[in-house]
Design a protein around this motif. Structure first.
Motif, short mmCIF file in Angstrom:
data_model
loop_
_atom_site.label_atom_id
_atom_site.label_comp_id
_atom_site.label_asym_id
_atom_site.label_seq_id
_atom_site.Cartn_x
_atom_site.Cartn_y
_atom_site.Cartn_z
N GLY A 228 10.13 -20.16 -29.56
CA GLY A 228 10.24 -20.38 -31.01
C GLY A 228 9.23 -19.52 -31.75
O GLY A 228 8.10 -19.30 -31.26
N TRP A 229 9.63 -19.03 -32.90
CA TRP A 229 8.80 -18.07 -33.64
C TRP A 229 7.43 -18.65 -33.99
O TRP A 229 6.39 -18.03 -33.74
N ASN A 231 5.76 -21.13 -32.69
CA ASN A 231 4.90 -21.37 -31.52
C ASN A 231 4.33 -20.07 -30.99
O ASN A 231 3.17 -20.02 -30.56
#
Ligand code: DXP
Ligand SMILES: NCC(=O)COP(=O)(O)O
Length: 241
Positions: A228-229, A231
């Motif tokens: 995910g971006w 994270n």
């Protein structure tokens, strides 16, 4: 601490593949800056295969809403690129010796050959208050010349570092990069780094504190497919703090 500048080329590549403004470059940049990234990098190539010259203008407008954050525009200093950069006036311009048809950046400047062409370009950019960075191989002997022709910083091209990370002979390659960084610092240059850096290899390069800024895009985007971006950006910030 090393600053993280997130390269959004691959957001542009995905966007351009469908002819709609999705994913939206400015929205991804805003999200990235709100997560705490120091800056945004784009590398508009002559064919505008991913980042476009219009992105440069749009991102400059966005960065006005993020005091302290920086826009870094990378590219080969042809006439069109220079016109855009001189109009946009990013915080930083990283000059890269790429041919238009290269798949990606794969070498640094040959300053002995290119210095006469680079000097006036660097002077013109600096006259606009733009910090100038030269994309360089980690060669100790070129750092004094980089300073002499007017560069503010060098960006160490880190593909060789990334390719040998964790393998036999890596310690010698790491020593080469640390020596080049120290030579740049001794010459009065700042030191950036980039190309093929990722979550696994970035910390070792930066832990000696010689690297002011890393620009990362390809691996970060690929890692975001798994994590995910948000994270991934947070993970890089943690590694670089
Ligand atoms: C100069 C460099 O190594 C990268 O900044 C470059 O932007 C990568 O370009 P692509 O995203 O087109 O591979
Ligand atoms: N200057 C390096 C950069 O901006 C991004 O390189 P990469 O992470 O896409 O290899």
């Amino acid at each position: 601490m090393t600053h993280l500048s997130v390269n959004l080329n691959k957001i542009g590549l995905l966007r351009n593949s469908r002819g709609r403004n999705y994913p939206n470059m400015v929205e991804m940049a805003e999200r990235t800056l709100q997560l705490g990234a120091f800056g945004i990098t784009i590398h508009p190539r002559p064919d505008q295969r991913h980042a476009t010259y219009q992105d440069a203008h749009d991102l400059k407008d966005l960065l006005k809403r993020f005091p302290g954050a920086e826009l870094n525009i990378e590219g080969f200093p042809d006439a069109q690129f220079l016109d855009v950069v001189l109009e946009v006036e990013p915080d930083q311009c990283t000059l890269v010796p790429d041919d238009p048809n290269q798949l990606t950046s794969d070498h640094g400047w040959n300053l002995a050959r290119d210095q006469d062409a680079l000097r006036p370009v660097i002077a013109k950019l600096k006259a606009k208050g733009i910090r100038v960075v030269l994309f360089m191989d980690p060669d100790v002997e070129n750092m004094v010349l980089a300073k002499d022709i007017g560069a503010d910083r060098v960006e160490l091209y880190t593909e060789a570092y990334a390719n040998t990370y964790g393998k036999d002979g890596f310690s010698d390659v790491l020593a080469t990069y640390q020596a080049a960084a120290q030579a740049a610092l001794d010459a009065g240059l700042g030191v950036n780094a980039g190309h093929d850096l990722d979550l696994n290899n970035v910390q070792t390069l930066c832990e000696q504190g010689k690297i002011t800024e890393v620009s990362i895009g390809h691996a970060l985007t690929a890692e975001a497919l798994d994590l995910g971006w948000d994270n991934v950006v947070k993970a890089y910030l943690a590694k670089l703090s």
